[in-house]
Structures are given as structure tokens and as C-alpha cells.
Design an enzyme around this catalytic site. Structure first.
Site, PDB file in Angstrom:
ATOM      1  N   LYS A 120       0.828  -1.199   0.000  1.00 12.49           N
ATOM      2  CA  LYS A 120       0.000   0.000   0.000  1.00 12.49           C
ATOM      3  C   LYS A 120       0.870   1.259   0.000  1.00 12.49           C
ATOM      4  O   LYS A 120       0.646   2.174  -0.797  1.00 12.49           O
ATOM      5  CB  LYS A 120      -0.929   0.018   1.217  1.00 12.49           C
ATOM      6  CG  LYS A 120      -1.891   1.197   1.228  1.00 12.49           C
ATOM      7  CD  LYS A 120      -2.713   1.252   2.508  1.00 12.49           C
ATOM      8  CE  LYS A 120      -1.911   1.846   3.643  1.00 12.49           C
ATOM      9  NZ  LYS A 120      -2.723   2.091   4.850  1.00 12.49           N
ATOM     10  N   ASP A 138      -6.536   1.177   0.885  1.00 12.42           N
ATOM     11  CA  ASP A 138      -6.569   1.328   2.334  1.00 12.42           C
ATOM     12  C   ASP A 138      -7.950   0.917   2.832  1.00 12.42           C
ATOM     13  O   ASP A 138      -8.759   0.369   2.083  1.00 12.42           O
ATOM     14  CB  ASP A 138      -6.227   2.770   2.735  1.00 12.42           C
ATOM     15  CG  ASP A 138      -7.319   3.754   2.364  1.00 12.42           C
ATOM     16  OD1 ASP A 138      -8.223   3.395   1.575  1.00 12.42           O
ATOM     17  OD2 ASP A 138      -7.283   4.892   2.857  1.00 12.42           O
TER      18      ASP A 138
END
Length: 213
Positions: A120, A138
Site C-alpha cells: 500500500k 486502504d
């Protein structure tokens, strides 16, 4: 969600915010990398408060590495997991100096090899600092992708893979930011503001949108 609905969804989000970007404050790719690393289980507001004090003291990998774990810790002590974050930021700074000539690598594999940097974080840096149309999933994006039916998946990797397939190329660069901001301010976890949602008629989660359907 049908392709035409996906196009309509992103067209509306783009109309609302033609040039979305991260709410983290940074001046260089290195500062963005540090800010994103610090943001795990912390708010962007909280991260910005600490980096406003940290970055003037240590704006570069060289300065951050010189500051070291013990020097970094007091600046970020208000954040969750600050001990581990201080250790990771000091270590990744040292690696960038020693292995990458002081420059943040614009390469996923090299980024993910840095301490505290997962997929991420690497995606955020690649997208925002280097213009790579990567989509960082997320909690907001995971929630919206499943709730709306845009890109349902059991975990973040599944959602990312689905988004890569369904998001049209013209929207890919900014999709990450549009979805995060929509999740943060409109499609909130506990109380989504469906009456104010510009994509409510496209959303599959009818149980959450009584005022919109």
C-alpha cells in the site's frame, strides 16, 4: 457494477474534484515516503502535525539517518506505534543513502524492500511522487469497493486486482485519491452520508442508502 456505471462513478467524482491529491504534507518523494510510513494506524492530520516539526530538522534521507531512531522518536511520539515507526524511518533512510544514492527508488520491488514499506505504501509513493497509475487500497477504498459493488473482494489484494481491471485508464491515476476522499468524508464506515453522495444511485448497497433510492 457495469462498465458504464463505473465510468459514470468516476466522472462524477472527477467533476467534484478535478485534481485530487493526498492530504499528507510533503515536499519531496522522500518526505512523502516518510509521511505515508508514519500514517499507519494514524490520521493524516496527526501525521502532518509531527512532520511539520520533523521535516525542517531532517528534510533528506541523509539528515534523517543522522538523526537516527533515538532522535526521530521524540518528534513522532504522539503517533501510534511510534517506536516501530522511528526504527523503520531511520533504517529506510540509511538504506536509501547507502543503496540508492540518497534518492527514493521509483520501483515497487525496491520500495517494498525498505523497512516498514508494504504494498500500500509503495503504491501511494509510486502514484503520488512518480505518476504511476497504481491504486493503493486502504480501509476506505476496501470499504467503498465492497459497499458500492465497484470492486468487491475478500482482502485488499483482491480488491486491488479487481480495481486494476475495472477502472478505465483515463481515471486510474487519480482513482486512489478520489476513493479515499469519498470514503473519508462521505461514504464513512459507521454513518455514510448517503443523501449527500453523488454516486448513491449507482451504489449497490441499498440497505445503507434509504434516502437515495
Amino acid at each position: 457494477m457495469k462498465r458504464q456505471d463505473v465510468i459514470e462513478l468516476f466522472s462524477r467524482l472527477r467533476e467534484l474534484d478535478p485534481h485530487p491529491t493526498t492530504e499528507l504534507e510533503y515536499g519531496t518523494p522522500f518526505q512523502l515516503l516518510v509521511a505515508v510510513t508514519l500514517s499507519a494506524q494514524s490520521t493524516d492530520v496527526g501525521v502532518n502535525k509531527v512532520t511539520r516539526r520533523l521535516f525542517p530538522v531532517a528534510p533528506t534521507p541523509q539528515a534523517m539517518a543522522a538523526l537516527g531512531e533515538d532522535g526521530i522518536r521524540p518528534y513522532i511520539a504522539s503517533l501510534g506505534l511510534f517506536n516501530g515507526k522511528a526504527r523503520n524511518v531511520a533504517a529506510l533512510s540509511q538504506i536509501i543513502v547507502e543503496q540508492h544514492d540518497g534518492e527514493v527508488p521509483a520501483d515497487r520491488k525496491a520500495l517494498e524492500a525498505l523497512p516498514g514499506v508494504g504494498r500500500k505504501t509503495a503504491n501511494v509513493v509510486l502514484n503520488t511522487a512518480f505518476g504511476v497509475p497504481a491504486i493503493a487500497v486502504d480501509t476506505h477504498i476496501f470499504r467503498i469497493s465492497n459497499r458500492t459493488g465497484l470492486a468487491p473482494g475478500k482482502d485488499v489484494n483482491a480488491v486491488e486486482a479487481k480495481l486494476e481491471k475495472v477502472v478505465p485508464a483515463e481515471f486510474k491515476q487519480d482513482a486512489h485519491h478520489w476513493l479515499i476522499l469519498h470514503g473519508r468524508y462521505v461514504c464513512k464506515a459507521r454513518k455514510p452520508d448517503c443523501p449527500q453522495c453523488v454516486i448513491s444511485d449507482l451504489c449497490r448497497c441499498k440497505s445503507k442508502t434509504p434516502a437515495a433510492h
